[in-house]
Design a protein around this motif. Structure first.
Motif, PDB file in Angstrom:
ATOM      1  N   GLY A  74       0.822  -1.192   0.000  1.00 55.20           N
ATOM      2  CA  GLY A  74       0.000   0.000   0.000  1.00 55.20           C
ATOM      3  C   GLY A  74       0.865   1.254   0.000  1.00 55.20           C
ATOM      4  O   GLY A  74       1.856   1.332   0.726  1.00 55.20           O
ATOM      5  N   TYR A  75       0.492   2.192  -0.839  1.00 54.90           N
ATOM      6  CA  TYR A  75       1.206   3.473  -0.897  1.00 54.90           C
ATOM      7  C   TYR A  75       0.162   4.586  -0.860  1.00 54.90           C
ATOM      8  O   TYR A  75      -0.983   4.387  -1.233  1.00 54.90           O
ATOM      9  CB  TYR A  75       2.058   3.575  -2.174  1.00 54.90           C
ATOM     10  CG  TYR A  75       1.240   3.577  -3.434  1.00 54.90           C
ATOM     11  CD1 TYR A  75       0.828   4.773  -4.002  1.00 54.90           C
ATOM     12  CD2 TYR A  75       0.842   2.393  -4.035  1.00 54.90           C
ATOM     13  CE1 TYR A  75       0.045   4.782  -5.151  1.00 54.90           C
ATOM     14  CE2 TYR A  75       0.063   2.391  -5.180  1.00 54.90           C
ATOM     15  CZ  TYR A  75      -0.332   3.593  -5.732  1.00 54.90           C
ATOM     16  OH  TYR A  75      -1.111   3.597  -6.858  1.00 54.90           O
ATOM     17  N   HIS A  76       0.579   5.769  -0.424  1.00 59.33           N
ATOM     18  CA  HIS A  76      -0.380   6.851  -0.273  1.00 59.33           C
ATOM     19  C   HIS A  76      -0.399   7.803  -1.464  1.00 59.33           C
ATOM     20  O   HIS A  76      -1.432   7.990  -2.090  1.00 59.33           O
ATOM     21  CB  HIS A  76      -0.104   7.626   1.016  1.00 59.33           C
ATOM     22  CG  HIS A  76      -1.092   8.716   1.284  1.00 59.33           C
ATOM     23  ND1 HIS A  76      -0.797   9.799   2.053  1.00 59.33           N
ATOM     24  CD2 HIS A  76      -2.361   8.903   0.892  1.00 59.33           C
ATOM     25  CE1 HIS A  76      -1.851  10.600   2.124  1.00 59.33           C
ATOM     26  NE2 HIS A  76      -2.810  10.079   1.427  1.00 59.33           N
ATOM     27  N   LYS A  77       0.725   8.399  -1.795  1.00 56.16           N
ATOM     28  CA  LYS A  77       0.721   9.450  -2.818  1.00 56.16           C
ATOM     29  C   LYS A  77       1.230   8.994  -4.172  1.00 56.16           C
ATOM     30  O   LYS A  77       0.627   9.281  -5.190  1.00 56.16           O
ATOM     31  CB  LYS A  77       1.541  10.641  -2.338  1.00 56.16           C
ATOM     32  CG  LYS A  77       0.912  11.332  -1.143  1.00 56.16           C
ATOM     33  CD  LYS A  77       1.712  12.516  -0.684  1.00 56.16           C
ATOM     34  CE  LYS A  77       1.046  13.138   0.538  1.00 56.16           C
ATOM     35  NZ  LYS A  77       1.797  14.220   1.104  1.00 56.16           N
ATOM     36  N   GLY A 105       5.612  -9.688  -8.988  1.00 58.13           N
ATOM     37  CA  GLY A 105       5.054 -10.421  -7.860  1.00 58.13           C
ATOM     38  C   GLY A 105       4.646  -9.553  -6.689  1.00 58.13           C
ATOM     39  O   GLY A 105       4.102 -10.047  -5.709  1.00 58.13           O
ATOM     40  N   ILE A 106       4.910  -8.255  -6.782  1.00 55.55           N
ATOM     41  CA  ILE A 106       4.426  -7.334  -5.755  1.00 55.55           C
ATOM     42  C   ILE A 106       3.270  -6.548  -6.354  1.00 55.55           C
ATOM     43  O   ILE A 106       3.412  -5.932  -7.409  1.00 55.55           O
ATOM     44  CB  ILE A 106       5.534  -6.382  -5.263  1.00 55.55           C
ATOM     45  CG1 ILE A 106       6.612  -7.171  -4.507  1.00 55.55           C
ATOM     46  CG2 ILE A 106       4.943  -5.292  -4.368  1.00 55.55           C
ATOM     47  CD1 ILE A 106       7.720  -6.311  -3.930  1.00 55.55           C
ATOM     48  N   SER A 107       2.125  -6.599  -5.682  1.00 51.12           N
ATOM     49  CA  SER A 107       0.945  -5.867  -6.143  1.00 51.12           C
ATOM     50  C   SER A 107       0.872  -4.537  -5.416  1.00 51.12           C
ATOM     51  O   SER A 107       0.893  -4.498  -4.186  1.00 51.12           O
ATOM     52  CB  SER A 107      -0.322  -6.670  -5.853  1.00 51.12           C
ATOM     53  OG  SER A 107      -0.283  -7.907  -6.520  1.00 51.12           O
ATOM     54  N   LEU A 108       0.811  -3.470  -6.174  1.00 50.74           N
ATOM     55  CA  LEU A 108       0.729  -2.129  -5.584  1.00 50.74           C
ATOM     56  C   LEU A 108      -0.727  -1.678  -5.523  1.00 50.74           C
ATOM     57  O   LEU A 108      -1.503  -1.932  -6.435  1.00 50.74           O
ATOM     58  CB  LEU A 108       1.537  -1.145  -6.430  1.00 50.74           C
ATOM     59  CG  LEU A 108       3.024  -1.443  -6.549  1.00 50.74           C
ATOM     60  CD1 LEU A 108       3.683  -0.470  -7.516  1.00 50.74           C
ATOM     61  CD2 LEU A 108       3.698  -1.397  -5.199  1.00 50.74           C
ATOM     62  N   HIS A 109      -1.065  -1.014  -4.437  1.00 48.40           N
ATOM     63  CA  HIS A 109      -2.443  -0.559  -4.259  1.00 48.40           C
ATOM     64  C   HIS A 109      -2.430   0.783  -3.540  1.00 48.40           C
ATOM     65  O   HIS A 109      -1.809   0.920  -2.485  1.00 48.40           O
ATOM     66  CB  HIS A 109      -3.226  -1.579  -3.421  1.00 48.40           C
ATOM     67  CG  HIS A 109      -4.687  -1.576  -3.689  1.00 48.40           C
ATOM     68  ND1 HIS A 109      -5.548  -0.724  -3.070  1.00 48.40           N
ATOM     69  CD2 HIS A 109      -5.437  -2.308  -4.534  1.00 48.40           C
ATOM     70  CE1 HIS A 109      -6.781  -0.947  -3.512  1.00 48.40           C
ATOM     71  NE2 HIS A 109      -6.729  -1.903  -4.399  1.00 48.40           N
ATOM     72  N   ARG A 110      -3.114   1.770  -4.118  1.00 46.13           N
ATOM     73  CA  ARG A 110      -3.201   3.072  -3.454  1.00 46.13           C
ATOM     74  C   ARG A 110      -3.987   2.902  -2.165  1.00 46.13           C
ATOM     75  O   ARG A 110      -5.078   2.348  -2.147  1.00 46.13           O
ATOM     76  CB  ARG A 110      -3.894   4.089  -4.354  1.00 46.13           C
ATOM     77  CG  ARG A 110      -3.797   5.487  -3.747  1.00 46.13           C
ATOM     78  CD  ARG A 110      -4.604   6.506  -4.517  1.00 46.13           C
ATOM     79  NE  ARG A 110      -4.647   7.803  -3.895  1.00 46.13           N
ATOM     80  CZ  ARG A 110      -4.898   8.102  -2.623  1.00 46.13           C
ATOM     81  NH1 ARG A 110      -5.121   7.156  -1.756  1.00 46.13           N
ATOM     82  NH2 ARG A 110      -4.939   9.337  -2.184  1.00 46.13           N
ATOM     83  N   LEU A 111      -3.411   3.399  -1.076  1.00 50.71           N
ATOM     84  CA  LEU A 111      -4.013   3.182   0.235  1.00 50.71           C
ATOM     85  C   LEU A 111      -3.700   4.339   1.175  1.00 50.71           C
ATOM     86  O   LEU A 111      -2.538   4.564   1.512  1.00 50.71           O
ATOM     87  CB  LEU A 111      -3.495   1.866   0.839  1.00 50.71           C
ATOM     88  CG  LEU A 111      -3.883   1.558   2.276  1.00 50.71           C
ATOM     89  CD1 LEU A 111      -5.389   1.473   2.450  1.00 50.71           C
ATOM     90  CD2 LEU A 111      -3.217   0.267   2.728  1.00 50.71           C
ATOM     91  N   ASP A 112      -4.729   5.043   1.564  1.00 49.73           N
ATOM     92  CA  ASP A 112      -4.627   6.072   2.604  1.00 49.73           C
ATOM     93  C   ASP A 112      -5.234   5.441   3.853  1.00 49.73           C
ATOM     94  O   ASP A 112      -6.449   5.238   3.923  1.00 49.73           O
ATOM     95  CB  ASP A 112      -5.392   7.326   2.184  1.00 49.73           C
ATOM     96  CG  ASP A 112      -5.428   8.399   3.259  1.00 49.73           C
ATOM     97  OD1 ASP A 112      -4.921   8.165   4.384  1.00 49.73           O
ATOM     98  OD2 ASP A 112      -5.982   9.477   2.989  1.00 49.73           O
TER      99      ASP A 112
END
Length: 79
Positions: free
Chosen positions: A36-39, A50-57
């Protein structure tokens, strides 16, 4: 016969610091990593298959619920 299943982890704050290091460490151990990443998507993790990125605040209930739902829908669990 036993089927080995990779464990799944959801890591917040994966764009830098401890979150980034943790995502890379779990991936190196063979876990399915949801980062999870914010900005901004972390460039370093975008390069790792193999790493799934997802916008997460994490201060947004809507973001948290959507991210957990996405992980569970795709992986069936969070370990």
């Amino acid at each position: 016969m036993t089927t080995l299943t990779k464990k799944t982890v959801l890591i917040t704050g994966a764009s830098s610091g401890i979150g980034l290091a943790t995502a890379k460490a779990f991936h190196a151990k063979g876990w399915k990593v949801w980062a999870g990443y914010h900005k901004q998507e972390p460039d370093e993790l975008k390069k790792i298959a193999g790493i799934s990125l997802h916008r997460l605040d994490v201060t947004s209930d809507k973001d948290v619920q959507a991210t957990i739902a996405a992980v569970l829908s795709n992986e069936g669990r969070i370990d």
